[in-house]
Design a protein around this motif. Structure first.
Motif, short mmCIF file in Angstrom:
data_model
loop_
_atom_site.label_atom_id
_atom_site.label_comp_id
_atom_site.label_asym_id
_atom_site.label_seq_id
_atom_site.Cartn_x
_atom_site.Cartn_y
_atom_site.Cartn_z
N LYS A 212 23.03 -3.69 2.76
CA LYS A 212 21.58 -3.79 2.52
C LYS A 212 20.69 -3.08 1.91
N TYR A 213 21.06 -1.90 2.52
CA TYR A 213 20.00 -0.84 1.85
C TYR A 213 19.56 -0.51 0.76
N SER A 214 20.93 -0.65 0.17
CA SER A 214 20.43 0.05 -1.34
C SER A 214 19.91 -1.53 -1.92
N LYS A 215 20.73 -2.98 -1.71
CA LYS A 215 19.55 -3.97 -2.12
C LYS A 215 17.91 -4.42 -1.47
N ASN A 216 17.67 -3.36 -0.88
CA ASN A 216 16.55 -3.25 0.27
C ASN A 216 15.33 -2.21 -1.28
N PHE A 217 16.25 -1.46 -1.99
CA PHE A 217 15.90 -0.46 -2.90
C PHE A 217 14.73 -0.98 -3.67
N TRP A 218 15.01 -2.34 -4.40
CA TRP A 218 13.94 -3.23 -4.87
C TRP A 218 12.58 -3.60 -4.64
N ASN A 219 12.98 -4.58 -3.03
CA ASN A 219 11.77 -4.70 -2.82
C ASN A 219 11.30 -4.03 -2.04
N CYS A 220 11.51 -2.45 -1.61
CA CYS A 220 11.10 -1.66 -1.19
C CYS A 220 9.51 -1.90 -1.66
N VAL A 221 10.04 -1.08 -3.10
CA VAL A 221 9.00 -0.53 -4.16
C VAL A 221 8.79 -0.93 -5.16
N LEU A 222 9.86 -1.94 -6.13
CA LEU A 222 8.70 -2.65 -6.75
C LEU A 222 8.15 -4.40 -6.45
N GLY A 223 9.21 -4.85 -5.77
CA GLY A 223 8.16 -5.95 -4.96
C GLY A 223 7.22 -5.58 -4.28
N ALA A 224 7.02 -4.53 -3.50
CA ALA A 224 5.52 -3.95 -3.22
C ALA A 224 4.80 -3.60 -3.73
N THR A 225 5.32 -3.28 -5.02
CA THR A 225 4.26 -2.89 -6.21
C THR A 225 3.45 -4.18 -6.30
N ALA A 226 4.52 -5.04 -7.21
CA ALA A 226 3.84 -5.67 -7.36
C ALA A 226 2.60 -7.08 -6.30
N ALA A 227 3.40 -6.52 -5.01
CA ALA A 227 2.26 -7.87 -4.04
C ALA A 227 0.23 -7.35 -4.10
N ILE A 228 0.87 -5.51 -4.44
CA ILE A 228 -0.29 -4.94 -4.08
C ILE A 228 -0.99 -5.16 -5.16
N ALA A 229 -1.02 -4.97 -6.31
CA ALA A 229 -1.94 -4.99 -7.73
C ALA A 229 -2.04 -6.24 -7.95
N ARG A 230 -0.85 -7.56 -7.35
CA ARG A 230 -1.69 -9.06 -7.60
C ARG A 230 -1.06 -9.56 -8.94
N TYR A 231 0.18 -8.96 -9.56
CA TYR A 231 0.46 -9.22 -11.02
C TYR A 231 2.38 -8.99 -11.37
N PRO A 232 2.69 -9.91 -12.20
CA PRO A 232 4.73 -9.50 -12.02
C PRO A 232 4.52 -8.32 -12.86
N LEU A 233 5.96 -8.47 -12.05
CA LEU A 233 6.11 -7.12 -12.85
C LEU A 233 6.19 -6.70 -14.60
N PRO A 234 6.17 -7.44 -15.24
CA PRO A 234 5.65 -7.88 -16.59
C PRO A 234 4.34 -6.93 -17.38
N SER A 235 3.98 -6.92 -16.06
CA SER A 235 1.90 -6.88 -16.34
C SER A 235 2.81 -4.84 -16.51
N ILE A 236 3.83 -4.54 -15.98
CA ILE A 236 4.44 -2.93 -15.74
C ILE A 236 4.89 -1.96 -16.96
N PHE A 237 5.97 -3.33 -17.25
CA PHE A 237 7.00 -2.87 -17.99
C PHE A 237 6.35 -3.72 -19.69
N ARG A 238 6.20 -4.39 -20.00
CA ARG A 238 6.31 -5.33 -21.08
C ARG A 238 5.07 -4.85 -21.52
#
Length: 391
Positions: A212-238
């Motif tokens: 569960k801790y390993s799965k939480n990596f993604w939500n804790c950092v990448l999901g949180a960043t998308a939430a603060i930015a108010r944009y999905p992750l293609p706005s970072i990587f695409r």
């Protein structure tokens, strides 16, 4: 194994799919508690649009109630909790209070509880409540990490792709025990077989907290960043040229206000990015935030004879795999925290990031980037919990 009486609480997207899976197994009589969508399901049933399980209209569980108290009229072998874990709104012992009452426990044996929830530490309150109810009994709690492609597109309409996978293990209040007892194996095997018979992909592990801790990596950092930015992750990587409606020439605008050599991050040099500035600032931040989570994890889950500890490559793998997925033109995924903000719903902030911050402070592991993400999201969460406050 004969037919089991199973109570499932929460008929959102995940809960609905797993109620269907349990019923498909032929090994469970399914009682479900639906709250916000009770009337729609009671009137018309659930419409499943699933590439894996088919298109099914009007499906209903064996019994449907609007509250746990109404369903607490019989014994259950298993109680499955598939609600979002938002302790600011409701804690698990409060939600399941009718089953944890002395009146119910005096007549019915305590079931095995199965928590299908994101985040860390979601089991603690329930464990303590069960120990208080029956001090001489060890609570039977199965914790899970669920990977599934599903969403609620109407009050009673569930869209599901071809993927659902659950990893499960016994919850223990300590992370030092990494071997299942024969009794724990039996508890896990019984429920795992029901899900397998229903068509789901199931893995049983001896130490679920590490997974569960390993799965939480993604939500804790990448999901949180998308939430603060108010944009999905293609706005970072695409890159802009890969956008579905990108510019004709596909050129990226190069900013020259920053000396790239001053901020270049070797560990992320091969990660695709939308702009040079995002490459030199945002993506290194994500890498270093993930590294903070990894450092805490190595303290919580050190390798030993029966456990490999955390994957040493999890930071690089998480970042690169996410970038590869979201640089694609067909990427449509929106992290759950971002979706919650867009729909003005409270996020699972406390269990996804707050618990990581608390564990970091408890173990003396510095986490300045994670604490920054948490501090900023607390502002948004407050507005979602109390709309209009501070305006």
């Amino acid at each position: 194994m004969g037919t089991r009486d199973v109570l499932l609480v929460g008929l959102g997207a995940v809960g609905a799919i797993y109620s269907l899976i349990l019923k498909r197994s032929g090994r469970a009589t399914v009682t479900a508690v639906a709250r916000s969508n009770f009337e729609a399901i009671s009137d018309s049933g659930i419409h499943f649009q699933s590439r894996k399980y088919g298109d099914t209209k009007g499906w209903k569980p064996d019994r449907l109630f609007q509250s746990v108290s109404a369903a607490a009229n019989r014994s259950y072998s298993h109680v499955v909790l598939a609600t979002k874990a938002i302790p600011e709104l409701s804690r698990t012992p409060d939600l399941l209070a009718p089953l944890l009452s002395s009146a119910y426990a005096g007549v019915h044996p305590q079931p095995t509880y199965v928590l299908m929830q994101n985040g860390l530490g979601v089991e603690k309150d329930l464990y303590l409540a069960l120990k208080q109810l029956k001090p001489d009994e060890e609570p039977k709690i199965i914790s899970t990490a669920v990977w599934i492609g599903t969403r609620l597109i109407g009050k009673n309409v569930i869209e599901h792709n071809e993927f659902d996978r659950v990893t499960m293990g016994i919850y223990r209040p300590t992370t030092t025990n990494t071997i299942n007892t024969p009794q724990e194996e039996a508890i896990l095997s019984e429920f795992a077989e029901m899900l397998r018979e229903g068509g789901s992909d199931v893995t049983v592990v001896p130490e679920i907290q590490r997974l569960k801790y390993s799965k939480n990596f993604w939500n804790c950092v990448l999901g949180a960043t998308a939430a603060i930015a108010r944009y999905p992750l293609p706005s970072i990587f695409r890159e802009p040229r890969l956008d579905p409606e990108g510019s004709a020439d596909g050129e990226i605008v190069h900013h020259t206000s920053v000396n790239i050599n001053d901020v270049f991050h070797p560990a992320t040099s091969d990660v695709p990015s939308r702009t040079p500035l995002i490459r030199d600032h945002t993506i290194p931040f994500l890498h270093d935030a993930l590294t903070e989570v990894h450092h805490l994890g190595t303290t919580l889950f050190p390798p030993n004879g029966s456990s490999p500890g955390l994957d040493p490559d999890i930071v690089k793998r998480t970042l690169k795999n996410t970038a590869m997925l979201h640089e694609r033109t067909d990427s449509r995924h929106r992290p759950s925290m971002l979706v919650d903000i867009e729909r003005n719903r409270p996020m699972e902030l406390d269990v996804v990031i707050g618990e990581v911050v608390r564990l970091g402070r408890e173990k003396g592991v510095p986490m300045p980037r994670i604490e920054t993400l948490y501090a900023l999201l607390l502002i948004i969460q407050e507005q979602l919990l109390h709309p209009g406050g501070g305006m």
